[in-house]
Scaffold this motif. Structure first.
Motif, PDB file in Angstrom:
ATOM      1  N   PRO A  26       0.829  -1.206   0.000  1.00 53.89           N
ATOM      2  CA  PRO A  26       0.000   0.000   0.000  1.00 53.89           C
ATOM      3  C   PRO A  26       0.866   1.261   0.000  1.00 53.89           C
ATOM      4  CG  PRO A  26       0.090  -0.946   2.195  1.00 53.89           C
ATOM      5  CD  PRO A  26       0.769  -1.935   1.287  1.00 53.89           C
ATOM      6  N   VAL A  27       0.300   2.354  -0.455  1.00 45.77           N
ATOM      7  CA  VAL A  27       0.985   3.645  -0.374  1.00 45.77           C
ATOM      8  C   VAL A  27       0.763   4.169   1.038  1.00 45.77           C
ATOM      9  CG1 VAL A  27       1.136   5.983  -1.294  1.00 45.77           C
ATOM     10  CG2 VAL A  27       0.598   4.080  -2.826  1.00 45.77           C
ATOM     11  N   ALA A  28       1.770   4.016   1.863  1.00 49.81           N
ATOM     12  CA  ALA A  28       1.644   4.369   3.281  1.00 49.81           C
ATOM     13  C   ALA A  28       3.026   4.684   3.839  1.00 49.81           C
ATOM     14  CB  ALA A  28       1.004   3.222   4.060  1.00 49.81           C
ATOM     15  N   ASP A  29       3.031   5.402   4.980  1.00 53.23           N
ATOM     16  CA  ASP A  29       4.299   5.719   5.623  1.00 53.23           C
ATOM     17  C   ASP A  29       4.954   4.488   6.228  1.00 53.23           C
ATOM     18  OD1 ASP A  29       4.145   8.377   4.973  1.00 53.23           O
ATOM     19  OD2 ASP A  29       3.196   8.965   6.867  1.00 53.23           O
ATOM     20  N   SER A  30       4.146   3.524   6.685  1.00 56.60           N
ATOM     21  CA  SER A  30       4.702   2.327   7.302  1.00 56.60           C
ATOM     22  C   SER A  30       3.730   1.165   7.158  1.00 56.60           C
ATOM     23  CB  SER A  30       5.016   2.569   8.788  1.00 56.60           C
ATOM     24  OG  SER A  30       3.826   2.857   9.505  1.00 56.60           O
ATOM     25  N   VAL A  31       4.302  -0.036   7.153  1.00 57.09           N
ATOM     26  CA  VAL A  31       3.533  -1.280   7.120  1.00 57.09           C
ATOM     27  C   VAL A  31       4.105  -2.181   8.206  1.00 57.09           C
ATOM     28  CG1 VAL A  31       2.895  -3.313   5.779  1.00 57.09           C
ATOM     29  CG2 VAL A  31       3.091  -1.081   4.644  1.00 57.09           C
ATOM     30  N   HIS A  32       3.272  -2.657   9.112  1.00 55.43           N
ATOM     31  CA  HIS A  32       3.749  -3.547  10.173  1.00 55.43           C
ATOM     32  C   HIS A  32       3.958  -4.946   9.602  1.00 55.43           C
ATOM     33  CE1 HIS A  32       3.349  -0.769  13.562  1.00 55.43           C
ATOM     34  NE2 HIS A  32       2.274  -0.308  12.937  1.00 55.43           N
ATOM     35  N   VAL A  33       5.131  -5.524   9.891  1.00 50.46           N
ATOM     36  CA  VAL A  33       5.485  -6.836   9.356  1.00 50.46           C
ATOM     37  C   VAL A  33       6.042  -7.703  10.487  1.00 50.46           C
ATOM     38  CG1 VAL A  33       5.990  -5.903   7.065  1.00 50.46           C
ATOM     39  CG2 VAL A  33       7.840  -6.088   8.753  1.00 50.46           C
ATOM     40  N   PRO A  34       6.083  -9.024  10.276  1.00 52.50           N
ATOM     41  CA  PRO A  34       6.734  -9.909  11.251  1.00 52.50           C
ATOM     42  C   PRO A  34       8.221  -9.596  11.345  1.00 52.50           C
ATOM     43  CG  PRO A  34       5.320 -11.148   9.757  1.00 52.50           C
ATOM     44  CD  PRO A  34       5.435  -9.766   9.185  1.00 52.50           C
ATOM     45  N   PRO A  35       8.932 -10.191  12.295  1.00 50.50           N
ATOM     46  CA  PRO A  35      10.356  -9.902  12.465  1.00 50.50           C
ATOM     47  C   PRO A  35      11.151 -10.066  11.165  1.00 50.50           C
ATOM     48  CG  PRO A  35       9.571 -11.168  14.330  1.00 50.50           C
ATOM     49  CD  PRO A  35       8.435 -11.100  13.357  1.00 50.50           C
ATOM     50  N   ILE A  36      11.996  -9.094  10.903  1.00 50.73           N
ATOM     51  CA  ILE A  36      12.835  -9.088   9.708  1.00 50.73           C
ATOM     52  C   ILE A  36      14.152  -9.786  10.039  1.00 50.73           C
ATOM     53  CG2 ILE A  36      14.092  -7.600   8.106  1.00 50.73           C
ATOM     54  CD1 ILE A  36      11.879  -5.494   8.586  1.00 50.73           C
ATOM     55  N   ARG A  37      14.582 -10.704   9.142  1.00 55.68           N
ATOM     56  CA  ARG A  37      15.784 -11.487   9.414  1.00 55.68           C
ATOM     57  C   ARG A  37      16.752 -11.436   8.247  1.00 55.68           C
ATOM     58  NH1 ARG A  37      15.219 -17.396  11.548  1.00 55.68           N
ATOM     59  NH2 ARG A  37      17.464 -16.972  11.639  1.00 55.68           N
ATOM     60  N   ASP A  38      18.025 -11.531   8.579  1.00 54.74           N
ATOM     61  CA  ASP A  38      19.083 -11.615   7.582  1.00 54.74           C
ATOM     62  C   ASP A  38      19.549 -13.064   7.457  1.00 54.74           C
ATOM     63  OD1 ASP A  38      19.024  -8.898   7.169  1.00 54.74           O
ATOM     64  OD2 ASP A  38      20.733  -8.467   8.474  1.00 54.74           O
TER      65      ASP A  38
END
Length: 303
Positions: A26-38
């Motif tokens: 979506p066009v938005a300032d932020s999107v909540h997502v699950p933990p980001i991993r490398d």
């Protein structure tokens, strides 16, 4: 006796996996997502670790940075006991940010970062290329220069063109000079068979394999006539993440091919390797071993 069954050239990096509700954000300032991993990842990494897990004597060489990402790669290979040698590149270690949706599909934002005029010294790679039974070349620009030496050494070469459109000249060099060519059908559409035949007609490939995900895979053999379709592995494993599926297909195929198995067997085992990878979260975190490959090949059931 060759020092290595396979030399993998290029393709180590770091993937940052972001799980998103949809690849159309979506066009938005932020999107909540699950933990980001490398994850230690990228195509050469996947083929090398996949071949290593299947018991092949594998050597992996590449450029990486003297940075946190490079240190993570070195630690991963130390733990896996993968034979890896590298040259430090000042521009740093390659990275990707991969968006993954709930169906396991992905969009990769690739940061290749290395300069276009980068070259690996022959004195570094020739001691590994000459003694290898086979080499797998990742499609970095500097790797293309090694084809002449591979031919002089009599070392067969495979490559993966990924989502090549059949036109981009960068990929075409690899398409026409490798002995075994793998690619995805993602950007080919109805041109799939035509592109496969052009690779065969214009280059030196003995085999062209086009991977089509849930639609299976396609094989064209020199002198074999028509393009042949092979179904998916038909396993009941869940699809949680398609990152690394193509690399795992290639590793399992090459294991069978180097073992002298027929092409039907190699295609079947490649499909099993790809399906196994789709059932694992992240990129290249777990690879199929010989026992699992044998079991799944025999009964086609889930683990």
């Amino acid at each position: 006796m060759s020092s290595y069954d396979i030399l993998v050239v290029g393709g180590a990096g770091i993937d940052t996996i972001v799980r998103v509700p949809s690849l159309q954000l979506p066009v938005a300032d932020s999107v909540h997502v699950p933990p980001i991993r490398d994850y230690v990842a990228h195509t050469g990494n996947g083929v090398a670790l996949g071949c290593h897990a299947l018991g092949l004597r594998c050597k992996f060489i590449d450029f990486i940075g003297d940075d946190a990402q490079g240190a993570a790669i070195l630690q991963r290979y130390k733990e896996a006991r993968l034979d890896f040698s590298h040259i430090v590149e000042p521009s740093g270690t390659r990275r990707s940010v991969n968006l993954v949706d709930p169906q396991g599909r992905r969009l990769s934002l690739y940061d290749g970062r290395h300069p276009q005029d980068l070259r690996m010294p022959a004195a570094f790679y020739l001691p590994y290329l000459g003694p290898a039974r086979h080499a797998h070349f990742s499609i970095m620009g500097w790797v293309a220069v090694l084809f002449d030496d591979a031919q002089l050494c009599g070392t067969t070469v495979s490559t993966d063109l990924h989502d090549w459109d059949g036109v981009n000249p960068h990929h075409q060099v690899f398409a026409l000079r490798a002995d075994l060519v793998f690619l995805s059908t993602a950007a080919l559409g109805e041109r799939r068979d035509d592109v496969m035949r052009a690779i065969m007609a214009e280059g030196r490939a003995q085999l062209v394999v086009a991977m089509a995900g849930a639609e299976g895979a396609y094989l064209l053999e020199r002198g074999g006539g028509a393009v042949r379709h092979y179904p998916t592995a038909g396993l009941t494993l869940p699809v949680v993440d398609t990152n690394g599926a193509g690399d795992s297909f290639v590793a399992a195929f090459l294991h069978a091919w180097l073992d002298g198995a027929g092409l039907d067997t190699a295609m079947r085992r490649g499909a099993i390797g790809g399906a196994f990878a789709c059932a694992q979260h992240g990129t290249h975190e777990r690879f199929i071993g010989l026992a699992e490959l044998h079991d799944l090949d025999q009964d086609g059931t889930s683990l």
